[in-house]
Design a protein around this motif. Structure first.
Motif: not given
Length: 588
Positions: A507-534
């Motif tokens: 799969n390909a992943v794209q993630a976009v962060v938006f600020g309170p006003d809906g505009s594009l926001a820059a953040v120092p770090e963004l992490r993403l993980s996936f778990t299948l508990p079953d």
């Protein structure tokens, strides 16, 4: 007898209006995709063939202005595709594609999706994807469509009743036949005039647009409506001859049967049977289903009208045999059409179409119970002496005075009550039959309500095909997820995560962060993980990379289908971060 109304359930739901819309199977570019360079085409693929319009595509730039495009066409000559060429140069940002086509069942289908070139726009413009459906036009179109079905059923069915059941006096049927002919003519003209505004999603005033009417005549639905109008002329000729001379020759009967088949074809060829799998078989099944529906429904109305006068037992017996054949045809064609629409047993409970079909079948069971009562009245009407004979076979009851006769002698027997004359029994049976048929009609009204909802529902087979391809404008639940987050007084925002295609494997992943006003926001770090508990799998890190405005990972492998837990961690400063989780469904 009342199984007549069962045909409304099976007939209208199967061969006629229960046909459903085409579903979008895939789009290129995909919904929410981010492309390195501008595409040359936008291509849509559907679950069945679709018709194109002059305004089938509108492509809007990040500012909401329309992009110059070529004419809508096909991809590889396939009738289930729609393609448009992007003539102008596309700059960086997010683009909106609004589309509108006509499905094979003659209903318009529309939607919208976005794709980005380079990187998503900081604040995409609010875009109107165009009209979906004008309520007034849609209501008028549905009413005209419904009247066309009912009038055709009465026209064909009452004519078949006269030809096959041979009532002693068909005079009560002349006015209903004339009324049904005029109703079919008027409803067909209304459908032809409403076709253009119905497809375009505009108001009823657009029926006065002469160029649009000319365009309608060149489409398949328009041409079939014109063919229906043409067939009504010889139908009127045969009805006039039959009324004036009462001619019942094999030639006129054959001509009437051919015209009935032709009328049924104008529906079958314009609707869902003309697209998808096994088209020749589906078309044949649809025509037979419609004709059986008409013979039953029109025959029921004709019988009710003749019951007011003098109807002999032979006519009732003939109609009973015709009804049996019609039910047999409905069972076979209805079963085939249900299989063709569902595609699998799982779709019976796993799709909206299947659940509505179950509700309709439950109502049919009630309807059949009412039909059993009507059948008993029909049998009694066909042989009114049977009830008299039953009464005569019953042991005579000798009434006796309370306390015995005066004087203590033997009681004097009173003569038994005479059996009612046959004429009285016929009248009673007629009244009973009319009451039971009215009860069936009440249940049938409920069934028709469920059927009306079913007509606008995508069949289970089409829904399954669309889901397997994660179509644009109707992506799988795992494809796009928006996660809000808050960090104390630091503010709030959202993360929009696109998982493409949202299936097992890469799969390909794209993630976009938006600020309170809906505009594009820059953040120092963004992490993403996936778990299948079953299955005790994970966590699997997405290893996102900052692309300057959005984050992405070109390859994320999810090995198993199921409900995964997606955990997102957003760090907004050296000391502030927040984690949020969402459950998403990953298909095989």
């Amino acid at each position: 007898m009342g199984t007549v109304f069962t045909l409304l359930v099976l007939g209208v739901g199967g061969a006629g209006p229960a046909s459903a819309h085409a579903a979008l199977r895939s789009a290129d570019p995909g919904d929410g995709s981010v492309l390195r360079s501008a595409p040359r085409h936008v291509t849509l693929t559907f679950t069945e063939s679709v018709g194109l319009r002059d305004d089938s595509f509108r492509v809007l730039d990040p500012g909401g202005h329309r992009v110059r495009t070529g004419e809508a066409g096909r991809a590889g000559g396939r009738s289930d595709t729609a393609r448009v060429t992007l003539s102008g140069e596309l700059g960086e940002g997010t683009y909106t594609v609004a589309w509108r086509v006509v499905s094979a069942d003659s209903h318009p289908v529309s939607g919208a999706f976005t794709f980005s070139v380079g990187k998503p726009s900081a604040a995409p413009a609010a875009v109107d994807p165009g009209p979906t459906e004008d309520p007034a036009t849609a209501a008028l179109h549905h009413i005209a469509r419904y009247l066309a079905y009912l009038s055709a059923a009465l026209l064909i069915g009452a004519t078949a009743f006269v030809a096959l059941c041979r009532p002693p006096d068909p005079a009560p049927l002349r006015r209903p036949l004339v009324a049904s002919w005029w109703t079919l003519l008027a409803s067909t003209v209304a459908l032809l005039l409403l076709r253009a505004p119905y497809e375009a999603g505009t108001g009823p005033s657009a029926v006065l647009d002469v160029p649009a009417l000319g365009d309608t005549a060149s489409t398949r639905p328009g041409a079939l409506l014109l063919a229906r109008l043409a067939l009504l002329a010889p139908v009127a000729f045969l009805l006039t001859r039959a009324a004036r001379r009462r001619i019942r020759t094999p030639v006129s009967a054959a001509a009437g049967a051919a015209l009935a088949v032709g009328l049924a074809l104008t529906w079958a060829a314009a609707e869902h049977a003309s697209a998808g799998i096994q088209v020749p078989v589906a078309m044949t099944s649809s025509v037979l289903h419609l004709l059986a529906t008409a013979v039953w429904l029109g025959g029921l109305v004709a019988l009710l009208l003749t019951l007011r006068g003098t109807t002999d037992a032979a006519t009732v017996a003939r109609f009973s045999r015709v009804a049996f054949v019609s039910v047999a045809v409905l069972v076979v064609t209805g079963a085939y059409q249900s299989w063709r629409g569902l595609g699998s047993w799982q779709a019976l409970t796993g799709t909206a179409y299947g659940r509505l079909l179950l509700a309709k079948l439950a109502a049919v069971a009630v309807l059949l119970a009412a039909a059993a009562v009507s059948r008993r009245w029909t049998a009694a009407l066909a042989d009114p002496r049977a009830a008299v004979r039953e009464r005569e076979r019953a042991p005579d009851r000798v009434p006796e005075r309370v306390g015995g006769p005066p004087g203590g002698g033997e009681p004097t027997p009173e003569p038994p009550e005479p059996a009612p004359p046959a004429g009285t029994a016929v009248d009673a049976h007629r009244r009973g039959l009319r009451r039971s048929v009215l009860a069936e009609a009440t249940v049938a009204a409920v069934v028709l309500g469920v059927t009306t909802v079913l007509t606008s529902t995508v069949p289970g087979r089409a829904a399954a095909e669309a889901a397997r391809s994660a179509p644009a404008g109707g992506v799988l639940p795992a494809s796009v997820t928006t996660i809000p987050f808050e960090i104390g007084d630091s503010g709030s925002g959202t993360v929009q995560i696109t998982l493409d295609p949202g299936r097992t494997g890469d799969n390909a992943v794209q993630a976009v962060v938006f600020g309170p006003d809906g505009s594009l926001a820059a953040v120092p770090e963004l992490r993403l993980s996936f778990t299948l508990p079953d299955r005790d799998v994970g966590p699997i890190d997405a290893e996102l990379v900052d692309r300057g405005g959005y984050w992405s990972a070109n390859s994320l492998t999810l090995p198993l289908p199921g409900t995964w837990t997606m955990r997102t961690t957003v760090r907004v400063s050296e000391i502030d971060q927040v984690s949020e989780s969402r459950r998403i469904r990953v298909e095989r």
